[in-house]
Design an enzyme around this catalytic site. Structure first.
Site, PDB file in Angstrom:
ATOM      1  N   CYS A 111     -12.701  23.761 -12.546  1.00 18.08           N
ATOM      2  CA  CYS A 111     -11.297  23.657 -12.943  1.00 18.08           C
ATOM      3  C   CYS A 111     -11.157  23.659 -14.456  1.00 18.08           C
ATOM      4  O   CYS A 111     -10.923  22.612 -15.084  1.00 18.08           O
ATOM      5  CB  CYS A 111     -10.648  22.401 -12.350  1.00 18.08           C
ATOM      6  SG  CYS A 111      -8.844  22.427 -12.505  1.00 18.08           S
ATOM      7  N   CYS A 114      -5.450  28.619 -11.319  1.00 21.76           N
ATOM      8  CA  CYS A 114      -5.476  27.385 -12.097  1.00 21.76           C
ATOM      9  C   CYS A 114      -4.050  26.855 -12.207  1.00 21.76           C
ATOM     10  O   CYS A 114      -3.242  27.393 -12.963  1.00 21.76           O
ATOM     11  CB  CYS A 114      -6.046  27.642 -13.488  1.00 21.76           C
ATOM     12  SG  CYS A 114      -6.295  26.122 -14.438  1.00 21.76           S
TER      13      CYS A 114
END
Length: 407
Positions: free
Chosen positions: A172, A350
């Site tokens: 991430c 994202c």
């Protein structure tokens, strides 16, 4: 043989048609899809009794979600008909087609799925391992420390807050800056933002890989008055003195900066045993895999996906959602002596939380081209509905869809 999800296999020697190393997002989603495809004799190797939905930890650190909502028991997620070997893998021998267990014994396989995730290298930044969890140092990359992040944010009314991004691949990639935006928006609403110096330390020359979202994030940074130290990294921490060292990667210049809050993201790499294996590839030891089929080019019976795969894309749960059906398609085809045409295009997503009620949804492929999932929705600007999507919709999709092989 008892194939209930509640049974575990004792240490010793065994053999399974498919062995999946890792019971996280990638491992469970592949196991569930294989079962739905009618594949039997599957074993999942994972020692942990807890399964975490990690994308929620940013919101835990930002005071927007309780930690418990990100947790389930591992046992509850093992698909019916899949053997759970509750041990850690310690080595793999692709020539013998065996995986060594940390507790002793071997597990043989016809097909192997490598999905053990990555490891957090806290000790790679001197002083970080000693300071994390106290001395004003925290990180949302561990469920142990995410609640402490919120304690620090909530209690801060003035001073210096530092947020960092490591100079390694990481899971991430947007998380290091998302918590900075959540903190800034909270302090703005509390009327104290102008009394807090915010510094974001970034090893890259720009905020994001894809230009359209870079421009949007530059406006967010400007709105909050965040100082961005581009092409720099945090290289040392002194928790007792509440100081850290920022090194300019271009010049080598070091700066000592005092802090009141430091959200530091550790360097990351493949698990040590994977680094030592014949499957390791590249400087961080991730598993070698074809970027479109996710098969190991040297051992076609081995597949890799998720954080451990050495792919030129961001390591996210959204990437796994697109990778797992490709792995299953190619494995099932191989079992039938055929070839699969399905390819992974590098899709990743994202969700960039930019405020306590707004988000940018960045979706793109290997070529860094936008790959939108919502036609007609402008995901290039901050939206409240996208924040609701991350906080409430995505967790439900994860638990009920991805982990059951439906999505």
């Amino acid at each position: 043989m008892d194939l209930s999800p509640h049974s575990t296999e004792p240490t010793g020697s065994a053999h399974h048609r498919v062995v999946i190393v890792g019971g996280g997002t990638a491992g469970i989603s592949v196991a569930a899809r294989l079962r739905r495809a009618g594949v039997g004799d599957i074993a999942v190797l994972d020692p942990s009794g807890t399964h975490w939905y990690q994308p929620l930890w940013t919101l835990v650190g930002g005071g927007q979600a309780p930690l418990e909502t990100s947790r389930r028991s591992e046992e509850s997620l093992i698909p019916d008909g899949v053997r759970w070997i509750r041990e850690a893998a310690a080595a793999v021998d692709p020539d013998a087609r065996t995986v060594s267990l940390a507790g002793g014994g071997l597990v043989g396989y016809d097909y192997l799925v490598m999905a053990p995730g990555l490891q957090l290298d806290w000790d790679k930044i001197p002083g970080l391992a000693e300071a994390i969890g106290h001395d004003g140092v925290t990180s949302n990359y561990s469920p142990e420390y995410a609640p402490y992040t919120w304690e620090l944010i909530k209690g801060m009314r003035s001073g210096t807050a530092v947020f960092s991004h490591p100079a390694t691949p990481l899971k991430c990639g947007g998380a290091p800056q998302k918590i900075a935006y959540l903190a800034a928006d909270y302090w703005r609403k509390q009327g104290v933002l102008d009394k807090i110096r915010m510094v974001f330390v970034l090893p890259d020359p720009k905020l994001f890989k894809v230009p359209v979202w870079t421009k949007a994030l530059e406006k967010v940074v400007e709105r909050y008055g965040i100082e961005v130290r581009y092409e720099s990294e945090v290289t040392a921490v002194d928790g007792a003195r509440r100081e850290l060292t920022i090194t300019d990667k271009k010049t080598g210049t070091e700066e000592t900066l005092g802090y009141d809050l430091a959200h530091l993201v550790p360097p990351q790499s493949a698990p040590d045993w994977v680094k030592k294996s014949p499957l390791a590839d590249g400087p961080y030891g991730f598993v070698k895999a074809d970027k479109h089929t996710l098969r190991n080019p040297d051992h076609p019976e081995i597949f890799a996906l998720g954080d451990v795969a050495n792919l030129p894309t961001s390591k996210t749960g959204a990437a796994v959602r697109k990778q797992s059906p490709v792995v299953v398609a190619h494995m099932v085809a191989a079992m039938k002596g055929a070839e699969a045409g399905k390819k992974y295009d590098g899709y990743t997503s994202c969700p960039l939380v930019t405020a306590r009620d707004k988000m940018l949804l960045a979706e793109f492929d290997y070529d860094l081209k936008p790959a939108k999932s919502f036609p007609g929705v402008n995901t290039f600007k901050e939206r409240r509905d996208m924040w609701v999507f991350k906080r409430y919709v995505l967790p439900a999709v994860y638990w009920r869809g991805m982990m059951t092989g439906r999505v």
